[in-house]
Design an enzyme around this catalytic site. Sequence first.
Site, short mmCIF file in Angstrom:
data_model
loop_
_atom_site.label_atom_id
_atom_site.label_comp_id
_atom_site.label_asym_id
_atom_site.label_seq_id
_atom_site.Cartn_x
_atom_site.Cartn_y
_atom_site.Cartn_z
N GLN A 67 -5.52 -1.61 9.81
CA GLN A 67 -4.72 -3.10 8.65
C GLN A 67 -4.89 -4.23 9.84
OE1 GLN A 67 -3.18 -3.61 5.65
NE2 GLN A 67 -3.85 -5.74 5.96
N LYS A 92 0.53 -0.77 0.32
CA LYS A 92 -0.05 0.28 0.40
C LYS A 92 0.31 1.41 0.09
CE LYS A 92 -3.33 -2.09 2.06
NZ LYS A 92 -4.47 -3.00 3.07
N ASP A 138 -11.48 2.21 3.57
CA ASP A 138 -11.24 0.45 3.60
C ASP A 138 -13.21 0.30 3.21
OD1 ASP A 138 -9.89 -0.91 2.95
OD2 ASP A 138 -9.26 -1.53 4.93
#
Length: 283
Positions: free
Chosen positions: A97, A53, A120
């Site tokens: 994460q 990322k 997300d």
Amino acid sequence: MAAVLMDGKWLSEQLTQKQAQRVKELQEKGKTVTLSVVLVGDNPASQTYVRNKQLACEKLGILGSTVLLPGDISQQELENKLDMLCADESIDGVLLQLPLPKGLDEASALMHIPPEKDVDGFHTYNQGALFSGADGVVACTPKGVMYMLKTYGVPLSGKHAVVVGRSNIVGKPAALLLLQENCTVTVCHSRTEDLPSFTRQADILVAAVGKAGMITADMVKEGAAVVDVGINRVDGKLCGDVDFDAVKEKAGWISPVPGGVGKMTVAMLMENVIDAAEKRMTK
Ligand code: NDP
């Protein structure tokens, strides 16, 4: 090979040029696009995902930063840290994460990232927006699956889509997105009886389970579009949920692992971060 390869690497490279241009235009208006990734603990797979990322951000001129937190952090401390990052006006997107180390409550932590910074698409507001067809942030992996299917011209309306897997981050949102495109959708899971009888009916088959090679050629309809979301490691090699070599001879379209949905997921994350920055600029 009979099937058209749905090449996530190529697709994401095409998107990179457009995304870099959008980032540049924001920069010219004085806005630096910024993503903050929070990594708790030292899970090696998570470290790799975070590094990817970070690299994607660098490629586009997005200012990416990673906040490393110890695996034994308390829920309260983690949530305080997320609150602090999200209150920072210079940050457009915050990503936690997953998975978190055992003992931490993911659902509770995710609620500390407000919907507009939730790049997300995991906040219940954004999940609800998808459910009702309202404007919201769509989770990166299912968004990438849809981008792939549409770009390769796979017919969707009126077709039977079968999604294997019903997680909140892949299976369920993929099913909702396919429904939005007027597919007739079946969702299968670990309790489904006679899974092959469903997969064989699929014009579009999305495999999101995490079991190497579980979708075999006899489970696939001739000419189907097969999207392999699974990421598995067998003898140190990455592979998906689909028996690629056999299924590619029968399917009409197929995505590989690696080089398929994984690449699209990162590309869609970048898309969500740039969208968030643009929305904040016009506010
Ligand atoms: P989860 O473990 O949360 O969900 C797996 C799903 O598969 C569950 O719904 C489970 O059913 C179902 N399942 C398990 N065994 C079977 C079976 N034998 N037959 C049918 N269904 C079964 O995983 P995720 O959704 O998070 O991820 C799925 C896969 O996709 C993993 O390999 C993951 O690594 C990968 N992934 C890839 C991404 C990418 O960017 N390419 C991003 C995210 C995930 P039940 O609900 O009944 O338990």
